[in-house]
Each structure stands twice: as C-alpha cells, then as structure tokens.
Design a protein around this motif. Structure first.
Motif, PDB file in Angstrom:
ATOM      1  N   LEU A 177       6.424   3.460   3.815  1.00  0.00           N
ATOM      2  CA  LEU A 177       5.286   3.978   3.061  1.00  0.00           C
ATOM      3  C   LEU A 177       4.287   4.627   4.022  1.00  0.00           C
ATOM      4  O   LEU A 177       4.132   4.183   5.160  1.00  0.00           O
ATOM      5  N   ASP A 180       1.731   2.263   5.445  1.00  0.00           N
ATOM      6  CA  ASP A 180       2.290   1.389   6.478  1.00  0.00           C
ATOM      7  C   ASP A 180       2.514   2.163   7.769  1.00  0.00           C
ATOM      8  O   ASP A 180       2.347   1.621   8.873  1.00  0.00           O
ATOM      9  N   LYS A 205       5.030  12.148   3.632  1.00  0.00           N
ATOM     10  CA  LYS A 205       5.792  11.747   2.452  1.00  0.00           C
ATOM     11  C   LYS A 205       6.921  12.733   2.180  1.00  0.00           C
ATOM     12  O   LYS A 205       8.063  12.336   1.874  1.00  0.00           O
TER      13      LYS A 205
END
Length: 293
Positions: A177, A180, A205
C-alpha cells in the motif's frame, strides 16, 4: 537478436539490458512489448520505417532517430512494413529518463518521443556516430559514452528514496500500500507521490498496478499454474478484476490472447522445462516475433 549488459559501471544502476537486433519482413518481423514499469531509449536506422500500434491509439510510423519511451499502460506492437530497420534498444530502470536527462518524467508518460524534442541537442550527433559505425560492439560503446557524459555533467540531484520505493514495490510484486510504502521510507504520502511522479512519470499506485499485472502475466505465460491460483497469488480481488485489467492492457480478454498465442507458448514451455521466472531475461523469440515483458 543480441542481449548486452552495460560495460560502464556508472550506468549499471540505470540500464537493465541492451537489445540489439534487425527488423525486416523476411526475418524478425515484429516486436510486442508488454508494460514492465521500465522505460526505453532506442536508436533505429535503415531502409524501412518503424510502426507502433497500441490498443487505444492510432498507428504511428517514424523514420530513424533516437527516441525515448516513457511509462506505458498498454501493450505496444512494433513492426516494419517494408525494408529493414536496425535497432539498439536500452531497457532502463523506471526512473532512468529523469536521471539521464533531468526532465520531469511525466512529460514522457504514454509517449514515444524524439530525444532531441525533450532536452538534448546532442542526440543528432549520437545518431550520426552510431549509424556511421559498422562495428556493433562499438555502436553500443558510443551510446554508453553518451550516457556517461550526461551523468557526469548533470546538475540535478539523485533521489535515493525513489530508488528504494521502486525496489520495495518490486519486492512486493505491486501489493504494498502507498501509505505503508511512505512509512517505510519515513516520508509523507504526499511527498512520496510528488517525488515519484517527477522521477518515474506515474504515481506509485499506478506503478504498483503495472508490477502486479506483469507478475501475473509471467506466471500465466511461463508456468503451468491455473489462472485462479495466479490471480490469488498476484493479489487481485477476483477473476473479473484481473480480466478487466487484462483487457485494459491488451485490448482483448485473456482467453482471446492465449487462443492466439497458445501454440507458441506451449512450444516454449515444452522446450524449457527447467526455466525459472527469476532467471528470465524477459525476452522470448519465435516464428519471427519478439516478445519483451
């Protein structure tokens, strides 16, 4: 086709491998590139013209020159309709265009651009040197010398956090993520996204999604695993989620794709029973077609 590793120590952190080949209708007739998260610097010359087509784009044909290819989200097919084209293609790390040329890399995302249009007025000189040189080893040496000069003369600073972020995403196969990832790097999510966009050309992402897909595609192509096991291992929610992503990349469903390439893939697996995914060069060649992923 010949594969090379960079000889200059200064370039090794930024060049994954160097492809050197010739494309013509009677031999190696086409190249299919699946998104990998890497970017490319390519030189091509000869009696033909190089044509590129992506699922949601118009066909583009260009004459010889030096070109950079930024981050891509879709499959790209390249071929020569007539004549012959010689190619030197450098597969670069995700942030290499920014490192070599100092431009915000989002300017190159989804595009194939002449290098001289981006920033570098010495691209034409490099092209002439390579075309006039007949020794293939010396041609690559000229390209490496050019890039070394760029690195030595650069006035922009390296961002070590981006290289580390790329490595962490790769290790997680795209499943980490963003929050994270930022926490691991001890920077804010906003700072990470801003720096990543400038250095890589896309968001962390979006890059993670490319790595997730590429891992799944390799598993489906080179292993004998069932598609449902691959989907789970790659971190997709379910089969429709993966199929939708596959369509966005290839323009067709997984079933349509593997129907078209089944004979080629079966032949490759049969002849390479001991192959491991980690040792793959990322290049397959058969029946006059080259696949890079």
């Amino acid at each position: 086709m010949r594969l090379h590793q960079p000889q200059q120590q200064l370039l090794r952190p930024y060049i994954k491998q160097i492809h050197q080949f010739t494309v013509n209708p009677d031999g190696l007739s086409s190249m299919t590139a699946i998104p990998t998260g890497n970017v490319f610097l390519s030189l091509f010359w000869g009696s033909g013209a190089y044509t590129t087509l992506r699922p949601n784009s118009t066909e583009l044909t260009a004459s010889g020159g030096v070109y950079v290819s930024g981050q891509q989200f879709e499959i790209a097919r390249h071929w020569v309709k007539e004549g012959e084209v010689n190619v030197i293609g450098l597969e670069l790390t995700p942030n290499a265009i920014h490192q070599f040329f100092g431009v915000p890399q989002q300017e190159t995302t989804g595009q194939v651009l002449p290098l001289e249009d981006i920033c570098c007025n010495t691209a034409t000189m490099l092209y002439r040197q390579v075309v006039n040189e007949t020794n293939p080893v010396r041609q690559i040496h000229l390209v490496e010398e050019f890039l070394c000069r760029r690195m030595i003369a650069k006035k922009w600073q390296d961002n070590s956090s981006i290289a580390e972020a790329i490595n962490l995403i790769n290790l997680s196969r795209g499943s980490i993520l963003v929050k994270d990832l930022a926490a691991s790097l001890r920077i804010s999510t906003r700072s990470l996204e801003r720096r990543f966009l400038e250095a890589v050309g896309i968001s962390p992402k979006a890059y993670s999604k490319i790595m997730q897909f590429n891992f799944a595609f390799r598993q489906l192509t080179l292993s004998k695993k069932h598609i449902l096991d691959v989907i789970t291992e790659a971190g997709y929610y379910d089969q429709p989620h993966f199929i939708n992503h596959f369509r966005k990349v290839f323009g067709v469903s997984p079933g349509q794709f593997f129907d078209e390439y089944e004979k080629f893939l079966y032949s490759f697996k049969k002849d390479n029973d001991n192959i491991t995914l980690d040792s793959m060069s990322g290049t397959l060649q058969a029946a006059g077609k080259l696949y890079v992923f």
